[in-house]
Design a protein around this motif. Sequence first.
Motif, PDB file in Angstrom:
ATOM      1  N   GLU A  90       0.853  -1.193   0.000  1.00 33.27           N
ATOM      2  CA  GLU A  90       0.000   0.000   0.000  1.00 33.27           C
ATOM      3  C   GLU A  90       0.883   1.236   0.000  1.00 33.27           C
ATOM      4  O   GLU A  90       2.103   1.147   0.210  1.00 33.27           O
ATOM      5  CB  GLU A  90      -0.912   0.016   1.237  1.00 33.27           C
ATOM      6  N   PRO A  91       0.310   2.425  -0.242  1.00 35.53           N
ATOM      7  CA  PRO A  91       1.112   3.654  -0.167  1.00 35.53           C
ATOM      8  C   PRO A  91       1.650   3.852   1.252  1.00 35.53           C
ATOM      9  O   PRO A  91       0.983   3.547   2.236  1.00 35.53           O
ATOM     10  CB  PRO A  91       0.114   4.747  -0.545  1.00 35.53           C
ATOM     11  N   GLU A 113       4.125   5.117  -3.564  1.00 31.97           N
ATOM     12  CA  GLU A 113       3.027   4.212  -3.894  1.00 31.97           C
ATOM     13  C   GLU A 113       3.515   3.190  -4.911  1.00 31.97           C
ATOM     14  O   GLU A 113       4.112   3.564  -5.933  1.00 31.97           O
ATOM     15  CB  GLU A 113       1.858   5.007  -4.472  1.00 31.97           C
TER      16      GLU A 113
END
Length: 396
Positions: A90-91, A113
């Motif tokens: 995930e970011p 990201e």
Amino acid sequence: MAARRCVSMLDGDSELLAARLAHAQRLGNMGWAEWNLRTGGIVWSEQVYAIFGRDPAQGPLPLADLAAYVEPDDLAALDELLWTVTQGVEPVQAEFRLRRAAGDVRNLRMVLEPLMAPGGPTGVHGVIQDITGRRRAERIMSESRRQLLEARVQAAEERHVMLALREAILPEPAGCLDLPHTRIAVRYVPAEKTASLGGDWFEAAALPDGRALLAIGDVSGHGLPAIAHMAQLRHALVGLTMTGEPPNRLLSWLNDLVLHRLADTTATAIIGHLDAATRVFTWGQAGNLAPVLVRDGVASRLSPPRGVLLGATSEVPYQLARTRLRSGDLVLMFTDGLVERRTRDIDEGLDLVMTAACKLPGRDLDEGLDRLLEDIGGPNPEDDACLLAVGILGTC
């Protein structure tokens, strides 16, 4: 021709959009970057080069090379950031300090990201912002708050010391004073601000000849110097009173003391003798507001005898006034801190005091002074004050 014109317009719009995006990045001191994990290709926006202090001719930095520019204490944060984003979860974001080629250190926030494909992450997209100015402002604000807190603590300590010193020099009696045929209550009201604590004082005592000494005054200035001068003036009065001389003579001696021993100081005062047998109040004043007499529910100010500030001049003699009091009369003496406020005219303050004073007769004087202070708006934030109330033929 129309197609070429359309393409030209689109190219113009793209250039305008690119210029606006570049301007927005400069204003926010942020830029974007992409790292292709499969081909090794890297693209940085112009502002990222500016943030890193890097010449665009040198090209962008690979992710693995960022560690060489990060402060050692922040390497763990960078390592965790890069490991997490390359897992393609995930970011993620982190803050760290970057030492640029010029040697200066900048605070950066990096948001990364993962760019995903069926086989896993193919690259990383990042937004990088220079937040050095924000962090500097936060440090300045934090330091200002710390200094303000320290100043408040110091002011509270100074106030405690000065109030303790005042209490040692001028202890305030609990309840009414026990003098023949009179009831006397006093109140010292400190200013709300530490720097405004001053030299207000009072004295009420029985004399050897049966009369009562009633005095009140205020030394100019604030803080410890004013308190020290107040102590000298009041102690001198206590000693001089033993001579039995009238109030105007006592004021003259105190004036000499201020003129010759208390440099750059002036003071106000009222000194009076109350003969309980004849109910005659003999008094003199040196620049102080005249006492208020409450008789039959009506308050009025006594006409003051001639007198100037202590320490002003030695050429103006002090005169006496004699006021014959009656059973049930009340005399209220006070320093100017009671009525003078920045927020109102002194005449308005005097009117409030006289209205509140009318409620004092027939009450417990000690509680009555508390009620009077409430009626006039509470303590003065800018100046301290003393009150002395004398009720004739009353009991505590």
